[in-house]
Write an enzyme that holds these catalytic residues in place. Structure first.
Site, PDB file in Angstrom:
ATOM      1  CG  MET A  43     -40.067  56.230  -5.102  1.00  0.00           C
ATOM      2  SD  MET A  43     -39.154  54.877  -4.340  1.00  0.00           S
ATOM      3  CE  MET A  43     -40.287  54.424  -3.017  1.00  0.00           C
ATOM      4  CE  LYS A  44     -44.401  55.119  -3.330  1.00  0.00           C
ATOM      5  NZ  LYS A  44     -44.675  53.674  -3.482  1.00  0.00           N
ATOM      6  CG  ASP A  45     -43.055  62.599  -9.318  1.00  0.00           C
ATOM      7  OD1 ASP A  45     -43.899  62.586  -8.402  1.00  0.00           O
ATOM      8  OD2 ASP A  45     -42.301  63.560  -9.542  1.00  0.00           O
ATOM      9  CB  ALA A  48     -48.194  59.295 -10.216  1.00  0.00           C
TER      10      ALA A  48
END
Length: 317
Positions: A43-45, A48
């Protein structure tokens, strides 16, 4: 299907999957947002891309400048992907306690990885708030030494905004607005706060519950008996800067064993290979499903891919 000019356009729009096999013994229904299907596996895409593009718009990040971030791995990997496409050099500062696959992926994507030893008594796979403090200290030192742009996900409002503007909107549309509960493990609190504020803005009756390790329920105001747990990248036994208690309706805890067993069930029964925090979320969802009203709809998040944990005990029998 349209083509994408880069991998960045492939971020988001992940499936929402009903866990009919794992949840078959309960009258409630459990749905999981498959965030591990983002391009770099978590989910950090989303955050970012949002945090880098915000910095570009605000003039903080210009061509040729180096990007720096403290990370447990997933945000760093997402940033490495974004920086690779946009042409920035990237430095990831992370604890030696995080799984080695994460640093290997970072290096494969061109990042410089600065490893920080764990605090005395630290155990690989169990990164504590004390370990994180050492990582943050090193990140600050590097920022001062090199004059780089520090993303600072723990304090960056783009962290929440990314999930408020994308993840929550997708969940609302995929569920046709029929949501009774949203639950999620809290790390930086970007995901929980971003999604909870958006969902409650659409329907204040949606119950949003935070998931914490059984030994470190600090958000619930209970004592921390052991800050070491397997939920990597979350629950550092301190209240995160981005936390907003007013959108939290309750708290659930899970043990390491419950998180591991749920992650294994996801793999063997649903065909979903996910990490520890995904297991923690599903374990909590199963507990909630046991006592909420029949037919209630529970939404949670499958945070990252289990491919990053093959060296750990997660899938070892």
């Amino acid at each position: 299907m349209k083509t994408c000019p880069s991998v960045l356009e492939a971020i988001g729009n992940t499936p929402l999957i009903e866990l009919v096999r794992v949840g078959r013994d309960f009258p409630a229904r459990i749905f999981a947002k498959a965030e591990f299907m983002n391009p770099s596996g978590s989910m950090k895409d989303r955050i970012a891309l949002k945090m880098i593009e915000d910095a570009e718009k605000e003039g903080e990040l210009k061509p040729g400048r180096v990007v720096l971030e403290e990370t447990s791995g997933n945000t760093g990997i997402g940033l490495a992907m974004v920086c690779a496409v946009k042409g920035y050099r990237f430095i990831a500062v992370m604890s030696e306690g995080n799984s080695p696959e994460r640093r290997q992926v970072l290096q494969a994507m061109g990042a410089r990885v600065e490893l920080v030893p764990q605090a005395a008594g630290g155990k690989p796979g169990q990164v504590t708030g004390e370990d994180l403090a050492l990582v943050e200290k090193r990140a600050k030192e590097l920022q001062e030494e090199l004059g780089v742009f520090w993303v600072n996900q723990f304090h960056n409002p783009g962290n929440c905004a990314a999930h408020h503007q994308t993840t929550a909107q997708e969940i609302w549309q995929q569920m046709d607005g029929k949501i009774d509960f949203f639950i999620d493990v809290v790390g930086t609190s970007g995901t929980f706060t971003g999604i909870a504020t958006a969902l409650k803005g659409k329907n204040p009756n949606i119950q949003c519950w935070a998931v914490e390790p059984a030994t470190a329920p600090v958000l619930a105001g209970k004592p921390v008996t052991n800050p070491k747990h397997v939920l990597q990248g979350s629950s550092y036994a301190k209240i995160p800067h981005l936390w907003q208690s007013e959108v939290c309706d309750g708290y659930l805890t899970v043990t390491d064993g419950e998180a591991i067993r749920a992650a294994r069930r996801l793999a063997t029964e649903e065909g979903l290979l996910c990490g520890y925090t995904s297991g923690g979320n599903v374990a909590a969802a199963l507990r909630l499903a046991g006592w909420c009203d029949p037919g209630a709809r529970i939404v949670t998040v499958l945070c990252d891919s289990g491919m990053k944990y093959l060296s750990c005990d997660l899938f070892k029998c």
